[in-house]
Design a protein around this motif. Structure first.
Motif, PDB file in Angstrom:
ATOM      1  N   ILE A  33       0.877  -1.186   0.000  1.00 23.48           N
ATOM      2  CA  ILE A  33       0.000   0.000   0.000  1.00 23.48           C
ATOM      3  C   ILE A  33       0.900   1.217   0.000  1.00 23.48           C
ATOM      4  O   ILE A  33       1.785   1.350   0.861  1.00 23.48           O
ATOM      5  N   VAL A  34       0.694   2.117  -0.969  1.00 21.54           N
ATOM      6  CA  VAL A  34       1.553   3.268  -1.132  1.00 21.54           C
ATOM      7  C   VAL A  34       0.698   4.542  -1.249  1.00 21.54           C
ATOM      8  O   VAL A  34      -0.392   4.515  -1.828  1.00 21.54           O
ATOM      9  N   VAL A  42       6.791   9.175  -3.037  1.00 26.68           N
ATOM     10  CA  VAL A  42       6.208   8.259  -2.055  1.00 26.68           C
ATOM     11  C   VAL A  42       6.105   8.986  -0.729  1.00 26.68           C
ATOM     12  O   VAL A  42       7.114   9.444  -0.164  1.00 26.68           O
ATOM     13  N   LEU A  43       4.843   9.063  -0.231  1.00 25.99           N
ATOM     14  CA  LEU A  43       4.632   9.650   1.088  1.00 25.99           C
ATOM     15  C   LEU A  43       4.708   8.583   2.154  1.00 25.99           C
ATOM     16  O   LEU A  43       5.258   8.815   3.234  1.00 25.99           O
ATOM     17  N   SER A  44       4.149   7.403   1.845  1.00 29.20           N
ATOM     18  CA  SER A  44       4.231   6.251   2.756  1.00 29.20           C
ATOM     19  C   SER A  44       4.102   4.988   1.915  1.00 29.20           C
ATOM     20  O   SER A  44       3.502   4.997   0.847  1.00 29.20           O
ATOM     21  N   MET A  60      12.480   3.925   0.187  1.00 30.38           N
ATOM     22  CA  MET A  60      11.527   4.288  -0.859  1.00 30.38           C
ATOM     23  C   MET A  60      10.747   5.554  -0.524  1.00 30.38           C
ATOM     24  O   MET A  60      10.308   6.289  -1.435  1.00 30.38           O
ATOM     25  N   VAL A  61      10.536   5.885   0.748  1.00 28.55           N
ATOM     26  CA  VAL A  61       9.775   7.086   1.140  1.00 28.55           C
ATOM     27  C   VAL A  61      10.539   8.330   0.686  1.00 28.55           C
ATOM     28  O   VAL A  61      11.758   8.440   0.923  1.00 28.55           O
ATOM     29  N   GLY A  62       9.813   9.245   0.049  1.00 30.12           N
ATOM     30  CA  GLY A  62      10.403  10.482  -0.451  1.00 30.12           C
ATOM     31  C   GLY A  62      10.976  10.354  -1.853  1.00 30.12           C
ATOM     32  O   GLY A  62      11.363  11.343  -2.460  1.00 30.12           O
ATOM     33  N   GLN A  63      11.064   9.106  -2.381  1.00 37.16           N
ATOM     34  CA  GLN A  63      11.583   8.881  -3.718  1.00 37.16           C
ATOM     35  C   GLN A  63      10.426   8.820  -4.710  1.00 37.16           C
ATOM     36  O   GLN A  63       9.315   8.414  -4.361  1.00 37.16           O
ATOM     37  N   PRO A  64      10.672   9.241  -5.967  1.00 35.29           N
ATOM     38  CA  PRO A  64       9.625   9.120  -6.994  1.00 35.29           C
ATOM     39  C   PRO A  64       9.288   7.639  -7.213  1.00 35.29           C
ATOM     40  O   PRO A  64      10.167   6.775  -7.213  1.00 35.29           O
TER      41      PRO A  64
END
Length: 756
Positions: A33-34, A42-44, A60-64
């Motif tokens: 779940i993203v 990515v917020l979460s 992965m959080v904060g990355q496109p």
């Protein structure tokens, strides 16, 4: 205020509970779940994403999102164009290791505080895809086998369908040579956009042994095998080529027929592919399915072959039955009479009903030419026309084709086609050529009539039907018919010759009988005359012998008296002359005695018994040794088998031969006599050998003549009758006598006698 504060606390508590529930759902869900912002960052993201993409959630959080789903932006654009708030699509993700991952992306959009927020569910669909591919591969194999009737037909389909179902680039099928237990490539298929011709060409030139290469390992173990990267596999001879054409992942599985591996199938991928045990197990089962197909198709092929053989055998049996019936009928005709001209005409008529449109028979003349004795056609009118044509144009013995050629070579000839060039070679002129064309011959056979190695003639079969071309089978049948016809001709001629010979023999027999009667009369008369002459000669011999003995004794006696009683009245010359008189008187006496003995042997009957030859030879030698005590002669007496004859006469043979050996070894210092034996079939051959003075073989014919001598009396005494007596005795026993010798190297006398 208190009431408002309580409400706020309650709402805050509810939000905390919702947050906890959401976190539980995130942690427990198998799908990732993203949450994304408008820029796709990515917020979460839930921990399930770590399993799918290999990155940690923090990474992965904060990355496109297109870092892990490169197709994300294209996907969002498609969603906006469709005007939908949520949609589901299959996209390709990128694992941290660089491997592509098949995922299903479900994306929803909502607004919060004038911000576009995206929530997505990412599902790993690789297992489902693998299952789909396996099902597709199973279907591909089943489809290929259903569309084919043999392995050769199924091979390209199997390779293509499996490659397409699995999305692999290249497939190969290797068959096992049962005799050498080696692998040879049977076929291959590759995706048209994949340039792997060098790899395929190397496979076609390669022979693999058990344990060598991926395919050889499958043959050795009988189990499927997987190599994630053949380029790095040290037991893969084509690894350098695989690297050049870009092949890496590979797997292979056996195809069993019964308990034996019959083939091995191998597939190759451009990607490094990790082993898939479930897929290997599935293809192991599919290999058995293909093996069952091979077994079934082989059984069907064998059944079809047997059916074909049965049909061919039945057809051949029917044809052979017809041929045998025809040959039997022809044989009956040929044996029906001794008029072979009539018989050959009947056989020719039978042939045009079953084998030809035209049939002609030619036989050899006495002047080494040939003439036609039969010419038959299905249409009697055409046969009559042909006979008229034949009278105008007689066959030439030097013709390069047809009857003349077969007569010269004695070998059958089949003309499947009869071109104009052949007719031109046979034609005597333009008119003749035109008539030959009008015959309309399409095919022909000319077969010699051969019996006892002689060519008696030839039989010709011709077809006018272009659809009826003669074959080797027809020629063999024609040869058998010709063989029987030749025997018929030969038997008829032999019978005729035998009748003529019998007549001649009868005439000669009568003449011989007449001459025999005359000869018998002459023989009787001549025999009577000879018997009378022999009796008169014997009487004369005895009379002369007796008459001469008295005077000879008187001459010898009175000469001895003169020498003994008047020694003083005779000088030396007188004594010498008296001794010469006495010596000559004794010589004449010996000659007379020998002549009487020789004559007596011709009348004396044989008293034949089994004779101990060894004892007889020893007795004769001992007697002569006793008479010659002044000399010591060595004897080598071999074991002699017994003979059948007159003992006294055979002892005389040994005595005379050994006596000669004593006499002619006198000049030798170490005289030796050898008495031996040689087996010579129905008779025994005995010999007496000495190392004496020998003789020249050119004078051997004189040895056994009466009064014949090779030496003077001064050299060796004797009357010249001894060997003549030996020959007469041996001949009377049915044997023979001969001698071999060499001057100064001795002599050997042989004689043969019947076995005891």
């Amino acid at each position: 205020m208190r009431r408002s504060s309580g409400v706020a606390i309650k709402k805050e508590r509810q939000m905390e509970e919702l947050k906890d529930r959401y976190e539980i759902i995130e942690e427990a869900a198998s799908d990732a779940i993203v949450t994304l912002d408008e820029q796709g960052r990515v917020l979460s993201i839930s921990r399930a994403a770590e399993r799918i993409f290999g990155h940690t959630a923090a990474e992965m959080v904060g990355q496109p999102l297109d870092r892990i789903i490169p197709e994300y932006k294209q996907y969002v654009e498609q969603v906006r164009q469709k005007g939908k708030k949520t949609t589901v699509a299959e996209v390709t993700g990128l694992h941290k290791s660089g491997k592509h991952v098949q995922v299903e992306l479900s994306l929803g959009e909502y607004n919060k505080n004038n911000r576009h927020i995206y929530t997505g569910i990412i599902r790993d669909i690789a297992p489902r895809k693998d299952t789909d591919r396996r099902l597709a591969a199973q279907f591909a194999v089943t489809r290929a086998l259903a569309e084919s009737s043999s392995l050769a037909e199924a091979t390209p389909k199997l390779l293509q369908y499996v490659c397409e179902a699995l999305d692999w680039e290249l497939g190969e099928l290797w068959y096992v040579n049962a005799e050498s237990n080696t692998l040879h490539i049977e076929g291959s298929w590759h995706v048209p956009t994949c340039e792997v011709e060098e790899f395929e060409k190397a496979g076609r030139k390669t022979i693999l042994f058990p344990g060598i290469d991926l395919v050889g390992r499958v043959l050795a173990s009988g189990q499927p095998a997987w190599v994630d990267n053949v380029v790095e596999d040290k037991n893969f001879p084509r690894a350098p080529i695989a690297e050049r054409v870009g092949l890496h992942g590979a797997f292979a599985f056996p195809i069993r027929v019964g308990n034996y591996v019959s083939c091995v199938m191998a597939f190759y991928n451009r990607q490094v592919v990790q082993p898939d045990d479930e897929m290997l197990q599935m293809f192991d089962a599919l290999g058995r399915q293909v093996g069952d197909f091979i077994k079934r198709t082989r059984a069907e092929e064998e059944r079809d072959k047997l059916l074909i053989y049965e049909r061919v055998a039945r057809s051949e049996a029917e044809t052979n039955s017809e041929k045998l019936a025809f040959l039997a009928e022809a044989s009956t005709v040929l044996a029906s009479s001794l008029d072979y001209h009539t018989n050959l005409m009947t056989v020719a008529k039978l042939a045009v009903n079953r084998l030809a449109d035209w049939c002609a028979v030619d036989v050899v003349d006495d002047n080494e030419g040939f003439h036609r004795v039969a010419l038959v056609h299905r249409d009697p009118q055409r046969a009559e026309w042909a006979r008229e044509f034949q009278k105008r144009f007689s066959a030439k013995a030097a013709a390069p084709h047809g009857v003349a050629h077969v007569m010269r070579t004695g070998k059958a000839k089949i003309y499947t086609d009869i071109p104009d060039s052949m007719l031109i070679a046979l034609a005597q002129d333009a008119e003749h050529f035109k008539i030959l064309q009008e015959l309309g011959l399409a095919s022909a056979m000319v077969v010699p009539l051969v019996a006892r190695g002689r060519t008696l003639g030839a039989i010709t079969f011709a077809s006018e039907n272009p659809a009826r071309r003669y074959t080797d089978s027809d020629l063999n049948f024609a040869v058998e018919l010709a063989r029987r016809a030749a025997l018929g001709i030969d038997n008829a001629r032999l019978y005729s010759d035998a009748q003529n010979a019998l007549t001649e023999v009868q005439a000669k027999t009568e003449e011989i009988q007449r001459l025999n009667i005359e000869l018998e009369e002459r023989v009787k008369e001549r025999t009577a005359q000879l018997e009378m002459m022999v009796k008169e000669l014997e009487a004369f011999t005895y009379s002369i012998s007796d008459d001469m003995r008295g005077p000879l004794r008187a001459i010898d006696g009175f000469s001895r008296v003169l020498v003994e009683e008047y020694p003083n009245k005779l000088d030396a010359e007188g004594k010498r002359l008296l001794n010469i008189i006495r010596t000559n008187a004794r010589s004449i006496s010996e000659l007379i005695n020998g002549l009487l003995t020789f004559s007596h042997l011709g009348r004396q009957p044989l008293d034949q018994v089994d004779i101990n030859m060894e004892e007889l030879a020893k007795s004769a030698f001992d007697e002569l040794q006793a008479a010659n005590k002044e000399r010591s002669v060595l004897i080598e007496l071999q074991a002699l088998p017994p003979a059948f004859g007159d003992r006294n006469m055979i002892r005389q043979v040994f005595y005379n031969l050994i006596s000669n050996a004593f006499k002619f070894t006198r000049p030798k210092q170490n005289p030796t006599i050898e008495i031996g034996f040689q087996d010579s079939g129905n008779q025994h051959t005995y010999y007496v050998h000495d190392n004496g003075v020998g003789f020249d073989m050119q004078y051997s014919p004189k040895l056994f003549g009466v009064f014949q001598r090779l030496h003077s009396v001064d050299e060796f005494e004797g009357a010249g009758v001894g060997l003549a007596l030996v020959q007469r005795i041996v001949l009377r026993h049915g044997g023979k006598v001969w001698a071999e010798g060499k001057v100064n190297e001795g002599a050997t006398f042989y004689f043969s006698l019947p076995k005891a």
